[in-house]
Design a protein around this motif. Structure first.
Motif, short mmCIF file in Angstrom:
data_model
loop_
_atom_site.label_atom_id
_atom_site.label_comp_id
_atom_site.label_asym_id
_atom_site.label_seq_id
_atom_site.Cartn_x
_atom_site.Cartn_y
_atom_site.Cartn_z
N THR A 113 9.84 25.43 -69.47
CA THR A 113 9.11 24.33 -70.10
C THR A 113 7.75 24.12 -69.43
O THR A 113 6.74 23.88 -70.12
CB THR A 113 9.93 23.02 -70.01
OG1 THR A 113 11.22 23.23 -70.60
CG2 THR A 113 9.23 21.89 -70.73
N PHE A 114 7.73 24.20 -68.10
CA PHE A 114 6.47 24.05 -67.38
C PHE A 114 5.49 25.16 -67.74
O PHE A 114 4.28 24.92 -67.90
CB PHE A 114 6.71 24.05 -65.87
CG PHE A 114 7.51 22.87 -65.39
CD1 PHE A 114 7.36 21.63 -65.97
CD2 PHE A 114 8.43 23.01 -64.36
CE1 PHE A 114 8.10 20.54 -65.53
CE2 PHE A 114 9.17 21.92 -63.92
CZ PHE A 114 9.00 20.69 -64.51
N LEU A 115 6.00 26.39 -67.88
CA LEU A 115 5.14 27.51 -68.23
C LEU A 115 4.56 27.33 -69.64
O LEU A 115 3.39 27.59 -69.88
CB LEU A 115 5.92 28.82 -68.15
CG LEU A 115 6.31 29.29 -66.74
CD1 LEU A 115 7.27 30.47 -66.82
CD2 LEU A 115 5.07 29.68 -65.95
N VAL A 116 5.41 26.87 -70.56
CA VAL A 116 4.95 26.64 -71.94
C VAL A 116 3.93 25.51 -71.97
O VAL A 116 2.94 25.57 -72.71
CB VAL A 116 6.14 26.34 -72.87
CG1 VAL A 116 5.66 25.91 -74.25
CG2 VAL A 116 7.05 27.56 -72.98
N ALA A 117 4.16 24.47 -71.16
CA ALA A 117 3.25 23.32 -71.12
C ALA A 117 1.84 23.73 -70.69
O ALA A 117 0.85 23.15 -71.15
CB ALA A 117 3.79 22.25 -70.19
N ALA A 157 1.11 23.21 -60.51
CA ALA A 157 1.50 22.96 -59.13
C ALA A 157 2.95 23.39 -58.88
O ALA A 157 3.27 24.01 -57.87
CB ALA A 157 1.31 21.48 -58.79
N ILE A 158 3.83 23.05 -59.82
CA ILE A 158 5.25 23.39 -59.66
C ILE A 158 5.46 24.89 -59.68
O ILE A 158 6.16 25.46 -58.83
CB ILE A 158 6.08 22.70 -60.75
CG1 ILE A 158 6.03 21.18 -60.58
CG2 ILE A 158 7.54 23.18 -60.72
CD1 ILE A 158 6.65 20.41 -61.71
N VAL A 159 4.86 25.55 -60.66
CA VAL A 159 5.02 27.01 -60.79
C VAL A 159 4.44 27.73 -59.58
O VAL A 159 5.00 28.74 -59.12
CB VAL A 159 4.35 27.50 -62.10
CG1 VAL A 159 4.32 29.02 -62.15
CG2 VAL A 159 5.09 26.95 -63.31
N THR A 160 3.35 27.23 -59.02
CA THR A 160 2.70 27.88 -57.89
C THR A 160 3.44 27.62 -56.58
O THR A 160 3.61 28.54 -55.76
CB THR A 160 1.24 27.41 -57.76
OG1 THR A 160 0.54 27.66 -58.99
CG2 THR A 160 0.53 28.13 -56.62
N LEU A 161 3.89 26.38 -56.35
CA LEU A 161 4.48 26.01 -55.06
C LEU A 161 5.97 26.34 -54.97
O LEU A 161 6.49 26.49 -53.86
CB LEU A 161 4.28 24.52 -54.81
CG LEU A 161 2.85 24.07 -54.50
CD1 LEU A 161 2.80 22.57 -54.32
CD2 LEU A 161 2.32 24.76 -53.25
N ARG A 162 6.65 26.43 -56.09
CA ARG A 162 8.10 26.70 -56.06
C ARG A 162 8.44 27.97 -55.26
O ARG A 162 9.36 27.94 -54.42
CB ARG A 162 8.64 26.81 -57.48
CG ARG A 162 10.11 27.19 -57.57
CD ARG A 162 10.56 27.25 -59.02
NE ARG A 162 11.84 27.92 -59.14
CZ ARG A 162 12.00 29.23 -59.27
NH1 ARG A 162 10.93 30.02 -59.30
NH2 ARG A 162 13.21 29.76 -59.38
N PRO A 163 7.74 29.12 -55.48
CA PRO A 163 8.06 30.30 -54.66
C PRO A 163 7.82 30.09 -53.17
O PRO A 163 8.51 30.67 -52.33
CB PRO A 163 7.14 31.38 -55.23
CG PRO A 163 6.80 30.91 -56.60
CD PRO A 163 6.75 29.42 -56.51
N TYR A 164 6.83 29.26 -52.81
CA TYR A 164 6.58 28.96 -51.41
C TYR A 164 7.80 28.29 -50.78
O TYR A 164 8.30 28.73 -49.73
CB TYR A 164 5.38 28.01 -51.28
CG TYR A 164 4.03 28.68 -51.28
CD1 TYR A 164 3.46 29.14 -50.11
CD2 TYR A 164 3.32 28.83 -52.46
CE1 TYR A 164 2.21 29.72 -50.10
CE2 TYR A 164 2.07 29.42 -52.47
CZ TYR A 164 1.52 29.86 -51.29
OH TYR A 164 0.28 30.45 -51.29
N PHE A 165 8.26 27.22 -51.40
CA PHE A 165 9.40 26.49 -50.84
C PHE A 165 10.67 27.35 -50.85
O PHE A 165 11.49 27.26 -49.94
CB PHE A 165 9.64 25.21 -51.65
CG PHE A 165 8.64 24.13 -51.39
CD1 PHE A 165 8.52 23.54 -50.14
CD2 PHE A 165 7.78 23.68 -52.39
CE1 PHE A 165 7.60 22.53 -49.89
CE2 PHE A 165 6.86 22.68 -52.16
CZ PHE A 165 6.76 22.11 -50.90
N LYS A 166 10.80 28.16 -51.87
CA LYS A 166 12.00 29.01 -51.98
C LYS A 166 12.05 30.07 -50.90
O LYS A 166 13.12 30.51 -50.48
CB LYS A 166 12.03 29.67 -53.36
CG LYS A 166 13.38 30.25 -53.75
CD LYS A 166 13.39 30.68 -55.21
CE LYS A 166 14.78 31.19 -55.59
NZ LYS A 166 14.83 31.60 -57.02
#
Length: 280
Positions: A113-117, A157-166
């Motif tokens: 959903t974030f990617l589509v947004a 921000a979510i799509v970019t930072l998610r791999p960092y935290f993961k």
């Protein structure tokens, strides 16, 4: 071996030449913008094309900097940019942390959903946002445009930072808990510094989204006194013609923060985007 070395050297020189040509092509519009801003009216409208100001003048710059409307628009642009940046960081960073560190039910659907947004054009969201903001009495307030702009920055921000935290080892969480941290203090004192590069990237991109916005600011800022620089550049067009040197000075001032941010933050922006793209 000598032949191989020469071939690599020639290839490196060729790559440098190509890079310089590409840089000139991309930077030439900015140069053209700046050099016209230092020309007089007579030279600007002259029949002979010149690539350098023959009659160097700073009058177009002074006209802008002395104009109360320009200073008001400049202030509004900074307010929009900082509010957009703050909203994106306040909501995007914790959301990326939650999706990167915990198993969220339906997390893949949320991510999709974030990617589509991010792909939706602003024109598609203007009408529903306008109706929502009208019901919430946000039209004509300082928060209307930044909220709308941040709605596009938060998914990024979510799509970019998610791999960092993961990618952060679970042992780091355990060490923080042993040292007496709770969930919030571990997030603030341990996780945030660990993803500093990614957060700087998000900060800069969100700021620029707010600074460069035109569509949302024109739609939701129904009060003219609250409109930013991008919405007031037309003021030099009137019944007597267009003052291109003043418009170019206006545009150069609008571009300066963008250029400075990329000059001083380029290693963080490039490193953050690349690191966020390859980690999963």
């Amino acid at each position: 071996m000598k032949k191989t070395f020469l071939n690599e050297k020639r290839r490196a020189i060729l790559n440098c030449v190509i890079a310089v040509i590409i840089a000139i092509i991309f930077l030439f519009p900015i140069y053209w913008l700046a050099q016209i801003s230092f020309k007089s009216d007579s030279e600007t409208f002259g029949k002979v094309l010149s690539y350098f100001p023959r009659e160097f003048t700073v009058q177009p710059w002074l006209e802008n900097l002395r104009d109360p409307t320009f200073l008001m628009s400049l202030r509004n642009s900074f307010i929009n940019a900082f509010l957009t940046m703050g909203i994106a960081l306040l909501l995007g960073v914790p959301a990326a942390y939650g999706m990167g560190r915990f198993k969220v039910p339906g997390g893949s659907i949320f991510l999709l959903t974030f990617l589509v947004a991010q792909m939706l054009p602003p024109s598609l969201t203007l009408t529903p946002m306008y109706l929502i903001f009208n019901k919430l009495h946000l039209l004509g307030t300082r928060f209307a445009a930044p909220i709308a702009i941040a709605a596009g920055s938060i998914p990024f921000a979510i799509v970019t930072l998610r791999p960092y935290f993961k990618s952060i080892p679970a042992a780091l969480d355990e060490a923080a808990r042993i040292d007496g941290c709770n969930a919030f203090t571990a997030f603030w004192y341990v996780m945030i510094p660990a993803v500093k590069t990614g957060i700087i990237t998000i900060t800069v991109i969100s700021f620029l989204n707010g600074w460069n916005d035109l569509v949302y600011s024109m739609t939701f800022n129904v009060v003219p006194e609250m409109r930013p620089l991008t919405a007031n550049i037309y003021k030099f067009q009137n019944a007597y013609g267009t003052r291109w040197n003043c418009i170019m000075a206006y545009g150069t001032i609008l571009v300066i923060p963008v250029v400075l941010l990329f000059i001083f933050m380029q290693k963080y922006i490039v490193g953050g985007l690349v690191a966020g793209a390859v980690k999963d």
